[in-house]
Design a protein around this motif. Sequence first.
Motif, PDB file in Angstrom:
ATOM      1  N   THR A  57       0.842   7.590  -5.376  1.00  0.00           N
ATOM      2  CA  THR A  57       0.320   6.291  -4.956  1.00  0.00           C
ATOM      3  C   THR A  57      -0.552   6.356  -3.714  1.00  0.00           C
ATOM      4  O   THR A  57      -1.270   5.413  -3.419  1.00  0.00           O
ATOM      5  CB  THR A  57       1.465   5.321  -4.632  1.00  0.00           C
ATOM      6  N   PHE A 106      -3.053  -2.506  -2.409  1.00  0.00           N
ATOM      7  CA  PHE A 106      -1.960  -1.528  -2.512  1.00  0.00           C
ATOM      8  C   PHE A 106      -0.735  -2.240  -3.085  1.00  0.00           C
ATOM      9  O   PHE A 106       0.240  -2.500  -2.400  1.00  0.00           O
ATOM     10  CB  PHE A 106      -1.674  -0.947  -1.122  1.00  0.00           C
ATOM     11  N   ARG A 126       2.655  -0.438  -7.075  1.00  0.00           N
ATOM     12  CA  ARG A 126       2.497   1.012  -6.939  1.00  0.00           C
ATOM     13  C   ARG A 126       3.305   1.784  -7.972  1.00  0.00           C
ATOM     14  O   ARG A 126       2.822   2.755  -8.560  1.00  0.00           O
ATOM     15  CB  ARG A 126       2.885   1.441  -5.523  1.00  0.00           C
TER      16      ARG A 126
END
Length: 217
Positions: free
Chosen positions: A14, A28, A31
């Motif tokens: 990730t 983000f 993940r």
Amino acid sequence: AQAAPGRFVLGVGTSSDVIVEGWNGIPFDERYKKTRDVVRFLRRALTGEKVTAEYDTFSVRSFKLGVVPEQPVPILVAALREGMLRLAGREGDGAIINWLSADDVATVAPIVHEAGGGADKEVVARIFVAPTDDADTVRGMGRYAIAAYLNVPVYAAFHEWLGRGEQLADMWRLWKEGDRKAALAAIPDSVVDELIVWGPPEKCREHVQRYIDNGVT
């Protein structure tokens, strides 16, 4: 994989919010799902079949490799905490682990193997080694490296999970306050000595062997 048949391993992970969001402007989020979906896609694509699939986090239409590897390509998942470690064991061929002590491996490796249900799984560790007796140099450089990584949220959460929250609390506080010099000084010698293998070569070998004894393959 074409250049080195049977010797190539593909690692996926990730990364971190610093690189994904800060450097590349990509959210983000999701993940775990994104990594899982990429592993599933790669598993099919690397066989040479044409892939058309709807995954939770992306879709693929008629993807087909131009050059198919001669031998199956193992896929390793970069993993810190339990969710990714289980994913590495369950859907990957193993895990890549980073910034942890030899003793920490005894916490991490069994999770990968248990998730694999008895199948052989690789546990690949990035180990920092400094074959020198110069404690001041090792600890000085070690503090810079530790601060650079362990203040990133995913690594901070990892070390809290491993039980270093109290040891690193002052560093995290001072770093957030902007006092980088004091933050470095707040990292205990004991943490540097756990996370960096150093000393005469024979002592380094013995320390690396502890990683292997605890589950690094």
